[in-house]
Design an enzyme around this catalytic site. Structure first.
Site, PDB file in Angstrom:
ATOM      1  CE1 TYR A 146     -29.082  10.033  17.395  1.00  0.00           C
ATOM      2  CE2 TYR A 146     -27.444   9.679  15.685  1.00  0.00           C
ATOM      3  CZ  TYR A 146     -27.823   9.621  17.012  1.00  0.00           C
ATOM      4  OH  TYR A 146     -26.936   9.159  17.946  1.00  0.00           O
ATOM      5  CE  LYS A 195     -32.471  -2.031  26.643  1.00  0.00           C
ATOM      6  NZ  LYS A 195     -31.534  -2.707  27.560  1.00  0.00           N
ATOM      7  CG  ASP A 227     -28.240  -3.677  27.613  1.00  0.00           C
ATOM      8  OD1 ASP A 227     -28.468  -4.331  26.572  1.00  0.00           O
ATOM      9  OD2 ASP A 227     -28.971  -3.740  28.613  1.00  0.00           O
ATOM     10  CG  ASP A 251     -23.607   8.426  16.631  1.00  0.00           C
ATOM     11  OD1 ASP A 251     -22.397   8.488  16.349  1.00  0.00           O
ATOM     12  OD2 ASP A 251     -24.275   9.407  17.008  1.00  0.00           O
ATOM     13  CG  ASP A 255     -17.736   7.551  17.929  1.00  0.00           C
ATOM     14  OD1 ASP A 255     -17.487   7.371  16.719  1.00  0.00           O
ATOM     15  OD2 ASP A 255     -18.012   8.660  18.412  1.00  0.00           O
TER      16      ASP A 255
END
Ligand code: NAD
Length: 360
Positions: A146, A195, A227, A251, A255
């Site tokens: 980001y 990852k 994942d 992020d 959530d």
């Protein structure tokens, strides 16, 4: 203890919920012999109305001079508000980004805790919920994808967009240290999510996290691919204590973790800098649809105040007292409208604050 707390009521339900959190803090101060000195600043739509910008330099400086910040929420009804007919950097939410950046708040902590009284609202099956879950997601907040360089260009007649994901070892080390420090205050387990089978940034992440782990021999460290983590959160949420991860993974996973608790009005959060300074706020927004109606659930903000006591002031006993008071009120069957269920007693925002304060 004497603590300087900057409060930012903000917009919508913000002033109502911050008022209740201060009510509970005042009761803690009275019972445990502390002093909380509040200094209120404007941010968001109310600051735009007063000064034309969502956060003034003076307000930011006042926040910098405090020991911690307690925020309600900012923003109005996005589709129908005078605050949105302006450039993005002049909208209410720009105040949030400015204060996070201005205070160097790089570590975001979001607990996801399932109250057994609210288990009905959890979308998971009973056999998956088991004895419930109690985790915190520790997300890096000021680096990664980001904040990396990005551009769109035309290459051989085709539009091509590029985003870059960069972390240096210091950025990883400081968030890892926070995660291990917090694990020491909890069940002493960190699951670091990356990852590393694909990304270089993840391989560096893993290496630095392992270095930090050596300084915390009591804390158990495991690595998990992102994942797999997304699946494990809905298959076996009880296995997680502290989940440590980079900005974008955090992020998404935070959530997902809040979704499985079932109630947005209950979720607290904290954003910390390198020292013990932090900004504490509910995970929800300003809920303009219910503002001013005494309908808002103040518990997320009250639990954020408990996090402030724990992480910025090292007042663990007092933080426990707030969390226990919330638990007690729920066990006694009091509910705000958003978490109301059959057989319970519905109360408004102010009454919920009173009930929790009375139980400290
Ligand atoms: P929201 O979280 O404000 O509301 C979503 C839904 O949840 C609404 O139905 C609302 O009534 C309900 N809700 C939220 N908090 C509640 C509470 N404490 N008690 C009872 N019900 C609650 O999200 P939104 O509607 O997408 O956004 C509204 C405004 O808030 C927008 O301007 C958005 O940009 C802003 N926002 C601010 C923050 C922040 O200040 N940190 C975060 C998210 C959204």
């Amino acid at each position: 203890m004497d603590c300087k707390v900057v409060t930012i009521p903000g917009d919508g339900i913000g002033p109502e919920i911050v008022r209740e959190a201060c009510k509970v803090l005042d009761k803690v101060a009275q019972v445990y012999g502390h002093s909380f000195h509040y200094n209120e600043i404007l941010m968001g739509g109310c600051s735009i109305d007063a000064y034309g910008v969502p956060l003034t330099e003076e307000a930011l400086e006042t926040a910098r001079q405090s020991d911690a910040v307690l925020l309600g929420a900012v923003g109005g009804n996005v589709g129908n508000s005078r605050w949105y007919d302006v450039a993005p950097n002049l909208r209410p939410e720009a105040g949030l980004l400015a204060i996070r950046k201005g205070l160097n708040l790089f570590a975001n902590i979001r607990p996801a805790y399932l109250y057994k009284e609210l288990a009905e609202a959890c979308p998971l099956k009973k056999e998956i919920i088991g004895d419930g879950f109690d985790m915190v997601i520790m997300r890096e907040l000021t680096g990664g994808l980001y904040f990396g360089e990005r551009h769109t260009e035309e290459v051989d007649g085709l539009l091509q967009a590029t985003d870059t994901l960069t972390y240096n070892e210091n950025e990883i080390r400081r968030i890892a240290i926070k995660a291990f420090d917090i694990a020491m205050k909890r069940r002493k387990s960190v699951i670091s999510v990356d990852k590393a089978n694909v990304l270089d940034s993840s391989r560096l992440w893993r290496k630095v996290v392992e270095e930090v782990a050596r300084e915390y021999p009591e804390v158990k460290l495991e690595h998990m691919l992102v994942d797999n983590c997304a699946m494990q959160l809905v298959m076996n949420p009880g296995q997680f204590d502290v989940v440590l991860t980079e900005n974008m993974f955090g992020d998404i996973l935070s959530d997902e973790a809040s979704m499985i608790t079932g109630s947005i009005g209950m979720l607290s959060s904290a954003s910390l800098n390198e020292s013990k300074f932090g900004m504490y706020e509910p995970s929800h927004g300003s809920a303009p649809d219910i503002a001013g109606k005494d309908l808002a659930n103040p518990i997320a903000t009250i639990l954020s105040a408990a996090m402030m006591l724990r992480y910025s002031f090292d007042l663990d006993k007092e933080a426990d007292a707030i969390e226990a008071a919330v638990q007690k009120v729920l066990t006694e069957g009091y509910r705000t409208a958003d978490i109301m269920s059959e057989g319970c007693t519905e109360v408004g925002t102010a009454r919920m604050g009173d009930l929790i304060a009375e139980r400290i």
